[in-house]
Design an enzyme around this catalytic site. Sequence first.
Site, PDB file in Angstrom:
ATOM      1  N   PRO A   1     -75.661 -17.139  99.200  1.00  0.00           N
ATOM      2  CG  PRO A   1     -76.079 -16.788  96.949  1.00  0.00           C
ATOM      3  CD  PRO A   1     -74.957 -16.928  97.930  1.00  0.00           C
ATOM      4  CD  GLU A   2     -77.678 -19.531 104.655  1.00  0.00           C
ATOM      5  OE1 GLU A   2     -78.382 -20.354 105.282  1.00  0.00           O
ATOM      6  OE2 GLU A   2     -76.982 -18.664 105.219  1.00  0.00           O
TER       7      GLU A   2
END
Length: 215
Positions: free
Chosen positions: A2-3
């Site tokens: 996840p960014e």
Amino acid sequence: MPELPEVESIRRQLEPLLTGRYVSEADSHPSGKFTPAREITGLGFEAVSRRGKFLLFHLDNGTEMVVHLGMTGQLLPCDDLSDPYLRAWWRLDNDLILGYRDVRRFGRIRIYSPGQYEGTLGSLGPEPLSGDFTVDQFYASLKASNRKIKTQLLSQRPVAGVGNIYADEACFRAGIYPGVRKLTKAKTAALHAVSYTHLRAHETRGNLVCRLLLE
């Protein structure tokens, strides 16, 4: 992994579920990466915020539980405590159980006093969607290192929250080879503009998904 936009969407989903609730029971995998999850038993959630790719859970005793999701971490309501990939869980006063599921165990949970962070969290650059993320600041930060541009972006020092996918896309859209070590001011400005626009677009899409999930 996840960014920033994905983590922000997770934050927005969790905040209304947790704010004003307290933890009646908690447990975790015996790994030191996750045992701090037990320390917040009896404490209440005052807010959920984000810094880069880290989630910050503000507790009513003045401390913060910080969660990094790693590559495969998930925070979601849970009803199966026998799940072999469940690394930590918290039962709230309304009996909702929030679980932290992480197949590869690259995530981690820590308890900090506000601002007293260590490691990557303690040296993050500015948020890319904030006024602190300027071309001049970005150029000075990139210029100070001789590492490859993509490596610098992944270090989180020039700007927070950019991971492998967004770094590659930003370099491609700005016409920059990720392995180059120095950028002109003009190329830096192009990378800055693309990074801001790209992350803003993804955050907007994430906000829409978040609203649909909460409705």
